[in-house]
Design a protein around this motif. Structure first.
Motif, mmCIF file in Angstrom:
data_model
loop_
_atom_site.group_PDB
_atom_site.id
_atom_site.type_symbol
_atom_site.label_atom_id
_atom_site.label_comp_id
_atom_site.label_asym_id
_atom_site.label_seq_id
_atom_site.Cartn_x
_atom_site.Cartn_y
_atom_site.Cartn_z
ATOM 1 N N ARG A 373 0.845 -1.197 0.000
ATOM 2 C CA ARG A 373 0.000 0.000 0.000
ATOM 3 C C ARG A 373 0.879 1.246 0.000
ATOM 4 O O ARG A 373 1.881 1.311 0.718
ATOM 5 C CB ARG A 373 -0.937 0.027 1.207
ATOM 6 C CG ARG A 373 -2.127 -0.918 1.076
ATOM 7 C CD ARG A 373 -3.050 -0.847 2.283
ATOM 8 N NE ARG A 373 -4.239 -1.658 2.084
ATOM 9 C CZ ARG A 373 -5.398 -1.214 1.624
ATOM 10 N NH1 ARG A 373 -5.526 0.066 1.346
ATOM 11 N NH2 ARG A 373 -6.415 -2.021 1.461
ATOM 12 N N GLN A 383 -3.148 5.914 -1.143
ATOM 13 C CA GLN A 383 -3.133 6.429 -2.505
ATOM 14 C C GLN A 383 -3.280 5.300 -3.521
ATOM 15 O O GLN A 383 -3.930 5.463 -4.550
ATOM 16 C CB GLN A 383 -1.830 7.177 -2.768
ATOM 17 C CG GLN A 383 -1.729 7.767 -4.172
ATOM 18 C CD GLN A 383 -0.413 8.491 -4.379
ATOM 19 O OE1 GLN A 383 0.388 8.613 -3.477
ATOM 20 N NE2 GLN A 383 -0.202 8.978 -5.589
ATOM 21 N N HIS A 384 -2.673 4.143 -3.216
ATOM 22 C CA HIS A 384 -2.744 3.021 -4.152
ATOM 23 C C HIS A 384 -2.474 1.726 -3.392
ATOM 24 O O HIS A 384 -1.701 1.711 -2.433
ATOM 25 C CB HIS A 384 -1.706 3.196 -5.267
ATOM 26 C CG HIS A 384 -1.926 2.293 -6.444
ATOM 27 N ND1 HIS A 384 -2.850 2.561 -7.432
ATOM 28 C CD2 HIS A 384 -1.359 1.111 -6.783
ATOM 29 C CE1 HIS A 384 -2.831 1.594 -8.334
ATOM 30 N NE2 HIS A 384 -1.933 0.702 -7.961
ATOM 31 N N TRP A 474 2.620 3.048 -10.444
ATOM 32 C CA TRP A 474 2.655 1.855 -9.602
ATOM 33 C C TRP A 474 2.380 0.601 -10.434
ATOM 34 O O TRP A 474 1.690 -0.308 -10.018
ATOM 35 C CB TRP A 474 1.669 1.969 -8.443
ATOM 36 C CG TRP A 474 1.809 3.254 -7.699
ATOM 37 C CD1 TRP A 474 0.944 4.298 -7.691
ATOM 38 C CD2 TRP A 474 2.924 3.665 -6.893
ATOM 39 N NE1 TRP A 474 1.429 5.330 -6.936
ATOM 40 C CE2 TRP A 474 2.648 4.969 -6.422
ATOM 41 C CE3 TRP A 474 4.112 3.062 -6.527
ATOM 42 C CZ2 TRP A 474 3.523 5.674 -5.601
ATOM 43 C CZ3 TRP A 474 4.998 3.760 -5.710
ATOM 44 C CH2 TRP A 474 4.693 5.047 -5.255
#
Length: 517
Positions: A373, A383-384, A474
């Motif tokens: 994460r 955020q992602h 990512w």
């Protein structure tokens, strides 16, 4: 039993039509989620003595066979939640007869004068570093997008050429940690034998062996200023062992320079503060601790986790430190005040690793739930979330270019435009960082050198793979298989030439690209 197992069991246990079973399952899952939410927000003491007192007040056994402090605290949460649901309020009283509500929220204890002085030094250090970082980011924000894309493409093209350059047998038991030295000329490995070894690059010849721990080593870190050939009084790296001790080592002395004793259980990861003056250690006693490297004094014992603390990472500015543990929760602390800056609540299993991004406002956490994460400290949220591996994520490491030369890593561009004026270790024109935009003496944006730090992230997993991810989208960039069992640790050198992994199979691997040899 987790939620997935609960759903499977309910498919067989519940009768009626499919719609009725689905409604009942959804209602049951909703109740479980609400119960978990209540328990996570529930305030219970962190002191084990007070936990026992509260259990006694509820009429519950103060301890069960094989139960540790973290398990006991979780049991108190369960008991307290049950009474709150049944009675509408908790029944337990503190030892002084006051209501348990008085324990809600954060609490503070008076620190030593040494801690106060350390916080002041950290504040001065971090504010200066943050000022330079922000000024550099302002300049970089004006660089044309086409140049940024070209630099990104150049770096990722080089990463695509990375392959297995070779492996080396590390020790007689599984390896636990692997770390490149700051000058990218040495590599440090630790193992469950309690032994640390230093190897040269790229030949992987053994340079030094250090024995001092009586139990397995779980964490190791190089001093920010570590170089070979310093005096015997200089600290080059630190290790943390399962016997509860942290040891400081020099490359010129076989015996440890100092043994830092204070943890009452196994030590997890250890990390140096960016200034090199302080050392942080995560402990399975539910705390992380801050040490003075020069005086070997314990400055801070920080509680805040209900179970073992495994992961620890300092922000590059030195203002923040993040901790994560087996309670699936991460916390970001302000080292200058001791306050919690952010709670990282999102993983469903233990947090095994974490690292700050060089940009200063992102944190990556690797977990036993197979995900990584990315947390944004500005927005205070995830955020992602990346499904990074097919098993637990054992290590996460952002790429950090060498402060001595942050531009040449991974085939970086020319330093044209950075030769005039004073350029600091982060590649920022310090003399003109704050006022160049107004006075018109800023170097042309097209000539502003772009450091490579933070462009990608390296992860290692128990599935036997090391993976490289872009730090903007990512997205996966490169998958490096080790064929050697669980990857216990991974790292990337500061010159960008190498990636390394340490495995449960007792060997470690070295990966590199076309420009590595």
């Amino acid at each position: 039993m987790d939620l997935d197992e609960l759903v499977i069991d309910n498919n067989y246990a519940l009768g009626g039509s499919d719609d009725e079973r689905e409604r009942e399952q959804n209602a049951l899952l909703h109740q479980q989620l609400e119960r978990r939410k209540r328990m996570r927000s529930m305030a219970v003491p962190t002191d084990d003595g007070k936990v026992r007192e509260r259990l006694r007040a509820y009429g519950e056994p103060i301890t069960l066979f094989g139960e540790g402090p973290g398990d006991r605290r979780d049991r108190l949460k369960t008991v307290q939640e049950r009474y709150e649901v049944m009675k509408g309020r908790p029944l337990a009283l503190d030892s002084d007869g006051e209501s348990s509500d008085s324990d809600e929220g954060e609490f503070y204890t008076e620190g030593s004068n040494e801690l106060l002085q350390a916080r002041r030094k950290i504040a001065r250090y971090s504010l200066a570093r943050a000022r330079k970082r922000i000024a550099r980011q302002r300049v970089e924000s004006g660089v044309p997008l086409s140049r940024v894309i070209n630099v990104r493409k150049e770096v990722f093209t080089e990463l695509q050429t990375f392959q297995n350059l070779g492996s080396q047998f590390g020790d007689d038991r599984p390896l636990s940690t692997i770390r490149f030295s700051p000058n990218s000329k040495l590599i440090l490995t630790t193992s469950w034998t309690g032994t640390s070894k230093v190897w040269d690059l790229p030949n992987l010849n053994q340079v030094a062996v250090r024995r001092g721990h009586t139990e397995k080593i779980s964490g190791a870190a190089w001093h920010p200023d570590a170089t070979f050939g310093l005096s015997e009084s200089a600290t080059n790296f630190a290790t943390g062992g399962a016997e509860g001790e942290v040891k400081l080592w020099s490359l010129d002395a076989e015996k440890p320079l100092a043994t830092l004793a204070g943890h009452t259980n196994r030590v997890g990861r250890v990390e140096f503060h960016p200034s090199g003056a302080y050392l942080g250690s995560a402990g399975f006693d539910g705390t992380w601790r801050l040490w003075d490297v020069a005086t070997h004094q314990e400055l801070l014992v920080q509680e805040g986790h209900s179970k073992e603390v495994m992961a620890l990472a300092f922000q590059d500015d030195g203002a923040l430190v993040a901790s994560g543990g087996f309670d699936s929760i991460g916390r970001v602390w302000d080292t200058r005040t001791g306050r919690t800056a952010m709670v990282l609540d999102g993983h469903v299993k233990e947090i095994l690793s974490m690292d700050f991004a060089p940009n200063g406002f992102q944190v990556a956490t690797g977990s036993g739930d197979n995900t990584v994460r990315i947390w944004d400290l500005r927005a205070l949220r995830t955020q992602h979330a990346m499904p990074a591996h097919k098993s637990s994520v054992s290590d996460v490491r952002f790429f950090r270019a060498s402060e001595e030369n942050p531009f040449t890593a991974l085939g970086a561009e020319s330093l044209e435009g950075a030769e005039n004026g004073h350029v600091d270790g982060d590649g920022m024109d310090v003399d003109r960082a704050d006022d160049s935009r107004n006075e018109g003496d800023e170097k042309p944006k097209s000539e502003t050198p772009l450091p490579r730090s933070g462009l990608f992230l390296v992860t290692g997993g128990f599935d036997g793979h090391v993976r490289v991810w872009s730090a903007d989208e990512w997205a996966p960039v490169r998958d490096l298989a080790t064929d050697a069992g669980k990857v216990m640790s991974a790292d990337v050198s500061r010159d960008g030439r190498f990636i390394a992994s340490a495995s449960y199979s007792r060997s470690f691997h070295l990966f590199g690209g076309d420009h590595s040899m």
